[in-house]
Enzyme design. Structure first.
Site, PDB file in Angstrom:
ATOM      1  N   HIS A  72      39.572  83.657  71.956  1.00 60.73           N
ATOM      2  CA  HIS A  72      38.171  83.270  72.135  1.00 60.73           C
ATOM      3  C   HIS A  72      38.092  81.780  72.419  1.00 60.73           C
ATOM      4  O   HIS A  72      38.140  80.963  71.500  1.00 60.73           O
ATOM      5  CB  HIS A  72      37.367  83.564  70.855  1.00 60.73           C
ATOM      6  CG  HIS A  72      37.124  85.007  70.601  1.00 60.73           C
ATOM      7  ND1 HIS A  72      36.726  85.486  69.361  1.00 60.73           N
ATOM      8  CD2 HIS A  72      37.202  86.090  71.421  1.00 60.73           C
ATOM      9  CE1 HIS A  72      36.577  86.808  69.442  1.00 60.73           C
ATOM     10  NE2 HIS A  72      36.861  87.196  70.662  1.00 60.73           N
TER      11      HIS A  72
ATOM     12  N   GLU B 257      45.763  74.339  65.321  1.00 53.68           N
ATOM     13  CA  GLU B 257      46.390  73.287  66.120  1.00 53.68           C
ATOM     14  C   GLU B 257      46.127  71.970  65.375  1.00 53.68           C
ATOM     15  O   GLU B 257      46.603  71.797  64.260  1.00 53.68           O
ATOM     16  CB  GLU B 257      45.818  73.295  67.537  1.00 53.68           C
ATOM     17  CG  GLU B 257      46.609  72.479  68.540  1.00 53.68           C
ATOM     18  CD  GLU B 257      45.942  72.516  69.928  1.00 53.68           C
ATOM     19  OE1 GLU B 257      46.664  72.601  70.914  1.00 53.68           O
ATOM     20  OE2 GLU B 257      44.687  72.448  70.010  1.00 53.68           O
TER      21      GLU B 257
ATOM     22  N   GLU C 230      52.004  72.087  74.371  1.00 56.36           N
ATOM     23  CA  GLU C 230      51.313  72.096  75.659  1.00 56.36           C
ATOM     24  C   GLU C 230      51.320  70.735  76.346  1.00 56.36           C
ATOM     25  O   GLU C 230      51.319  70.647  77.565  1.00 56.36           O
ATOM     26  CB  GLU C 230      49.872  72.582  75.483  1.00 56.36           C
ATOM     27  CG  GLU C 230      49.049  71.691  74.575  1.00 56.36           C
ATOM     28  CD  GLU C 230      47.672  72.276  74.254  1.00 56.36           C
ATOM     29  OE1 GLU C 230      47.466  73.472  74.498  1.00 56.36           O
ATOM     30  OE2 GLU C 230      46.817  71.536  73.756  1.00 56.36           O
TER      31      GLU C 230
END
Lengths: 700, 700
Positions: free
Chosen positions: A391, A489, A495
């Protein structure tokens, strides 16, 4: 300006000055009570707390081995519509208590946690208004926790907090590791290593090392219906609580009395002491959810890294990643190689265009036509694995909350057990429509967002869903109370190595254990095996790779070690299946390493240099060890006493002799040797390198 | 987190990316109007403004010589109880105007100021609420000013501003000079010189130098009944307005509509262009006070430096400075050597003990018994000079406002014409008691303090008093409207050289002209001749000198040059009389240099390296020149064309050949030579050195 004369004076005279100069006195005001002092010692006697009033103001100090680590620091609160707990105060002792208990975690870094502390409760009254509050102090061997409680009373039916006075007076300058607060990018910064006095406004955990080697970390526990605390430097050495403001004014709106989060100060003889503390967990309430056995710690793969390296796109304006076919491929890979879950991002309507600005168009129930969610959920079930939901809100929490029940209904019906949420927001502001239709912009860690996260966690639990928020509010130990809040996170993760300029430097993961990880599990997503993804040819001409400076600044072995050094009950194997299959020797460790632990011990470490962590599997007698270094090659001597009397086989996954994150990241060796608890193992880590070890009893 | 992918993408593709990728589109929302754009060019055509809406949001850009210096940047406002001017917006042009006029300053850096600009007024409406506002833009050759006007209208009888959206999108990274905002020490920091992207929250003026050498400075003009604007970095390159919060919630409380201060962007081909701009003054309202001839620019001495170097004390717990005898000595010195005023600090009751915490005990009408204020005022009048008043509030503005009329009555009766005020505050917070008796803590530059300063300025004008606030709100050109607001502090001044560790570095005064001084006059208090005051023996054993690291890091000649490089209509000769009398050759320049100017020109300069300024006396044909350098010795070639056809005598006060602020600060020479406007003068400045010159027509 003459105020800095005081600073200069202090620098010159230090403690001598303090002893010579009489305390400030307000000769014209006789109404203040004389100083009153209460003290408390930690169970081992090494920490000593003092709480006192002076001229009607409230202060505390904290000493370690007889030496102050927190000097005279004010306590108090101020309100918009009431007098503050800031002056004209008196105090008295209400209660003392010695506590020693053991409790069990449903999952975690260790099964059993000891909670041993001395407690002190004081009552504080304001003389000219009669208003009162309580202060709770809990002193552990490893640090202090304290919080304010303002009980229901006349004139406090509603109270808007405009200042939390809480100070932290450091003693002498110190080295500090920190990320800035109240900025666009939430917690996602390369850590600064500076003198503590170079700080202005920082997030917690705020970790410092005094000149004498004592380490401190200031943070908070049990952040509930309140704004997150940052630390603001008032002047050199003196920090204060700085709460994220509300969009509607003030800092925190309370009703019928309130209790603040715990303010925590860890005190360690070395860096490892900080990482081994359970203080934050001990200050949280026990599990309120009851049976959460529907959630199992585990490892997952998913349709994610491909988007970050520009193989795929979240939306359909490119090469859509979340297709039925691609998801089937990941389901099959997960089932074959022992992963529990398959995350799929970009499956739902709303990603096309600038999705980080499109929070109002996301649907959380409607899949893209090329993603057959029903068939895929069936297929996963057949294969004995589960899809993991996703989501992304793009920071528009009204749109998300409006669809929340329907979204969770869908996932529950399809057998999902975990959802990754996301709060990327253009410009950093969280968007919320209030009851009057006014659009409000909130800080990601203000009271409104703290309450939003609680709302989501509670609703998710009702649907037997675990939540893993990205761009979250920081952790404060609430997974003890809500064990479906499984990870998050809240720092620069893997990333950034796909597209960050610069990517995470080699030191990054040697800082995290002593800073970010003090706030709890992190979904860092380790395990990238193709360390130079931006150097591959583009998939399509209109989807060029990122700049070559974006790359993974570790060796291959270090990627394995991260599964041990970074704790999370859900660990991703983040790379593409084909990259794992290309390096089966290294992949073996990822297949074996568990994600739930019987015990965990940070054995060695210096912040920003290296760390060695050992953990024992929750479901077997095996131990695992991870060791990583920064940009410097390093030889480590690791006593294996944690193995006890085990006659063990060590499977060692290590840097080869020429390994170097920059020049030779794939130089990698595996070897097996027999070891016992009396051995000292020598590990040679390359620059930006690491080592991962599995210890198994040889009689098995 | 995936948001930074966008940054990485931009870094990689730059403008090409922007051209290739279609603009974001909200396919689900057809209600937005198509982009509409209005443009405006500066009188010389080099600057071009564009204002436009896109998908209902409002933006502007600013280009210089066809190249954007401010990229696509949002405009708008948000409110607690109304919908914002942030989306669903349409705009139309209301008016355009070309303006060219000249107006006269009663005092200043130049007598006549040219105001030449192109003006554009647009109306902005919100489609779903009908609310409207106006945006005023004024584009000068030297930069842009714009402000919001929300006229009286339904639903805006009272409006609490919760966000000013105004953005400033810099183009590429740049060098920046700045001090942090929202911190304890207000504006008083050593300037940081970093990349612009290393900034988090900074005060204005915020000065940057682009890679191509173009200089920008962002600031504001006419800060009235509003909170001061800081600049917050949203992400690399993108800054936004960040207003100081109110203690009672929100940022700015408005009634019956409101007008914001002007947001200003100076654009210069070099650093000197910034310093030579009158844009801020031109955006302020004309003089509202009428005849202010009772205030005359001039120079003053006073009982002040002695306290900073610990010869004397403000209160009586030490060696009281403000005694009748000592004040008579300064009156006599001032009268003999041509100074107009004598500042006396520590004359009034309330200084004993920790006076920076004692804001509630100061009396502004009762003198210490050893300071015979009536007799001293008489004695000054006899001698043709005036005492300068002093009001230290220690940040307690309620106590000050309660006594304000009585305090100003006293000074007016005694013939004072100027008052130095002070807002030192323990912890940095301004204390205010509101109408309900609640103690409030305000930022020094929030709306409450902005209004306090206006209140004091207006009341002072009624009593024919000029005000020189220390620890002030920053300047925004309001001395045009209220010419009794004559100077202020608002940066690290000379006092930091008495006790600062570190003191002001040699570069400090080469940064100020391009940063702090863009906000107007500064009471820096130059002219210290004893450059090592902390090395003298203590006056009393219990009043030890400051640490020896506190010293003046300039040469003697540089102290003279500061009277020209730093503008203020009141200039202190800050040192003790005996130190001036010990160096008569250098003191001669201080006696001669005026404090009011016919014209001023920054001739050369690089921020943080050096500056050369020439000014023409308002009351004679004489020119003065000041040149200073940072820690590097420097040879400067200065064309004297500003002298026109003058056949002049130059009296040069300069560094000697061995002058060096660190090793030989007193190496000082004077010489006289004949010059004309066609000459190029060579100046050799020592490390941390300077030169001061008076040019007088030889026929006089």
């Amino acid at each position: 300006m003459k105020q800095n004369m005081i600073l200069a004076g202090l620098a010159l005279f230090g403690l001598v000055f303090l002893l010579l100069v009489p305390p400030p006195n307000n000769a014209n005001n006789d109404s203040f009570s004389p100083p009153v002092q209460l003290t408390l010692k930690s169970p081992d006697g090494r920490l000593q707390l003092a709480v006192f009033t002076d001229q009607g103001k409230l202060y505390y100090t904290l000493a370690h081995d007889g030496k102050q680590v927190i000097g005279r620091s004010r306590l108090g609160l101020r309100f918009r519509d009431q007098k503050g707990f800031d002056e004209n105060l008196t105090m008295r002792e209400l209660a003392r208590n010695s506590h020693d208990a053991r409790w069990e975690q449903v999952w975690g870094e260790r099964q059993f946690v000891r909670d041993r502390h001395e407690a002190l409760v004081i009552e504080v009254k304001r003389a000219d208004s009669g208003q009162h509050m309580r202060l709770q102090f809990r002193l552990f061997d490893e640090g202090l926790g304290f919080r304010y409680e303002v009980p229901k009373q006349a004139r406090f039916a509603s109270a808007l907090i405009t200042d939390e006075i809480t100070q932290f007076a450091l003693q002498g300058d110190a080295d500090a590791w920190w990320v800035p607060s109240r900025e666009w990018n939430r917690y996602e910064y390369i850590y600064h290593e500076t003198r503590a006095d170079a700080v202005s406004l920082v997030h917690t955990p705020f970790t410092i090392r005094q000149q004498d080697g004592v380490h401190l970390a200031i943070h908070e526990a049990a952040l509930v219906d309140y704004s997150a605390m940052s630390l603001k430097k008032l002047r050199d050495g003196l920090f204060k609580a700085d709460l994220s403001p509300r969009s509607e004014g003030g800092l925190v709106l309370t009703e019928n009395g309130f209790t603040t989060p715990w303010r925590t100060i860890l005190v360690g003889d070395d860096a490892a002491d900080l990482a081994n503390s359970d203080l934050m967990l001990n200050l949280n309430e026990p599990n309120k959810l009851g049976d959460v056995s529907w959630f199992k710690p585990g490892k997952y793969v998913g349709i994610w890294w491909g988007m970050h390296i520009r193989d795929r796109t979240w939306g359909r304006d490119g090469v859509h990643g979340a297709t039925t076919e691609e998801t089937r491929r990941f389901i099959e890979f997960a089932a074959e190689y022992g992963f529990d879950g398959i995350l799929v991002e970009g499956w739902n309507l709303g990603w096309d265009g600038n999705w980080y600005e499109n929070g109002d168009v996301f649907s959380f129930t409607e899949a893209y036509p090329d993603f057959d969610i029903e068939a895929l959920a069936d297929y996963a079930r057949q294969k004995g694995v589960r899809l993991i939901g996703h989501h992304e809100t793009s920071g528009n929490i009204s749109n998300y909350e409006n669809q929340l029940e329907d979204a969770f209904d869908l996932y529950e019906r399809l057998g999902y057990r975990a959802v990754k949420t996301g709060y990327v927001a253009d410009g950093g502001d969280i968007k919320r429509i209030d009851d009057n239709g006014i659009t409000r912009y909130e800080y990601h860690d203000g009271q409104a967002m703290v309450n939003h996260h609680h709302h989501v966690i509670k609703r998710a639990a009702e649907h037997r869903l675990a939540i893993n928020p990205h761009e979250p509010v920081k952790g404060t130990g609430l997974w003890r109370t809500y064990p479906n809040w499984v990870s998050r996170e809240g720092a620069r993760g893997q990333e950034y190595n796909a597209w960050g300029i610069p990517p995470n430097p080699p030191s990054h993961t040697t800082i995290l254990p002593f800073t970010r990880m003090l706030s709890g599990p992190m979904d860092f997503t380790p395990g990238i095996f193709d360390l130079r993804p931006s150097e591959r040819p583009p998939v399509r001409a209109d989807m060029p790779r990122h700049d070559k400076r974006s790359r993974i600044e570790t060796t291959l072995a270090k990627q394995l070690a991260l599964y041990v050094t970074i704790y999370s009950p859900i660990q991703m194997a983040a790379d593409l299946p084909e990259n794992y299959l290309a390096r089966p020797a290294a992949f073996k460790f990822i297949r074996q390493v568990p994600a739930d632990w019987q015990d965990s011990r940070t054995l060695q470490g210096e912040i920003g240099d290296y760390i060695v962590v050992a953990r024992r599997d929750r479901n077997s007698p095996d131990w695992y060890l991870g060791a990583i270094t920064d940009e410097n090659p390093r030889q480590l001597k690791v006593p294996l006493d944690f193995l006890g009397d085990c006659d063990c086989r060590a499977e060692i996954y290590a840097d080869g002799p020429a390994a170097d994150y920059d020049t030779n990241p794939y130089d990698f060796v595996t070897r097996t040797q027999a070891v016992t608890g009396t051995d000292i193992l020598t590990l040679n880590l390359g620059a930006g390198g690491g080592a991962a070890i599995r210890f198994t009893p040889r009689n098995q």
